[in-house]
Write a protein that holds these residues in place. Structure first.
Motif, PDB file in Angstrom:
ATOM      1  N   GLY A  95       0.834  -1.198   0.000  1.00 13.67           N
ATOM      2  CA  GLY A  95       0.000   0.000   0.000  1.00 13.67           C
ATOM      3  C   GLY A  95       0.866   1.244   0.000  1.00 13.67           C
ATOM      4  O   GLY A  95       2.074   1.183  -0.229  1.00 13.67           O
ATOM      5  N   ARG A 142      -1.073  -1.206 -11.041  1.00 15.06           N
ATOM      6  CA  ARG A 142      -0.989  -0.177 -10.025  1.00 15.06           C
ATOM      7  C   ARG A 142       0.185   0.736 -10.335  1.00 15.06           C
ATOM      8  O   ARG A 142       1.167   0.320 -10.938  1.00 15.06           O
ATOM      9  CB  ARG A 142      -0.801  -0.822  -8.662  1.00 15.06           C
ATOM     10  CG  ARG A 142      -1.987  -1.686  -8.280  1.00 15.06           C
ATOM     11  CD  ARG A 142      -1.687  -2.615  -7.159  1.00 15.06           C
ATOM     12  NE  ARG A 142      -1.242  -1.895  -5.969  1.00 15.06           N
ATOM     13  CZ  ARG A 142      -1.198  -2.431  -4.769  1.00 15.06           C
ATOM     14  NH1 ARG A 142      -1.558  -3.662  -4.582  1.00 15.06           N
ATOM     15  NH2 ARG A 142      -0.779  -1.738  -3.748  1.00 15.06           N
ATOM     16  N   GLY A 182      -7.361   5.480  -4.271  1.00 10.53           N
ATOM     17  CA  GLY A 182      -6.467   4.371  -4.624  1.00 10.53           C
ATOM     18  C   GLY A 182      -5.981   4.383  -6.053  1.00 10.53           C
ATOM     19  O   GLY A 182      -5.553   3.355  -6.563  1.00 10.53           O
TER      20      GLY A 182
END
Length: 140
Positions: free
Chosen positions: A51, A108, A134
């Motif tokens: 994260g 990502r 996100g």
């Protein structure tokens, strides 16, 4: 590409510290408390489940090297910005790139924001919406 691209001048012109920078966690020296074999950070990197992170510490302790290792190890896109010479437009471009990578490729995006303490309030606020939903993960 031209004739001079084959000389590898850019690589040899890099400072020694940059050329000797660790490329994986096994080469990374120091910070054993966060990158040891069974540490949470190492497992998150290995499983590509990392994260947002803030790496804080004095110069030379390995923050940028660790961010580079994460970029090389994970399957995500990696964008580097330096707050000293980046502004809101650069952040917006990074957000657009991250959004496209997520929508089109399912990848990502990690934003490595060096010297983040140099951002003013407006610049910092331009990061928040993308982090909150996100769109990208930030390493500073």
């Amino acid at each position: 590409m031209d004739l001079f691209d084959f000389n590898n001048n850019e690589e040899t012109a890099k400072p020694l510290a940059e050329r000797m920078r660790a490329n994986n966690l096994n080469e990374f020296i120091g910070q054993k408390h966060i990158v040891s074999e069974h540490s949470l950070l190492r497992r998150a990197i290995a499983t590509d489940k990392l994260g947002s992170c803030i790496f804080w510490g004095p110069p030379g302790c390995g923050k940028t090297t660790l961010a580079n290792i994460i970029a090389l190890t994970t399957n995500g896109e990696f964008i580097k910005l330096n707050a000293v010479n980046s502004g809101v437009a650069d952040v917006k471009h990074a957000v657009d790139t991250a959004r496209d990578n997520l929508k089109l490729y399912g990848k990502r995006t990690y934003l490595m924001l060096d010297e983040c303490h140099r951002f003013n309030k407006t610049q910092s606020d331009s990061l928040l919406p993308a982090i909150d939903i996100g769109t990208y993960l930030v390493q500073t």
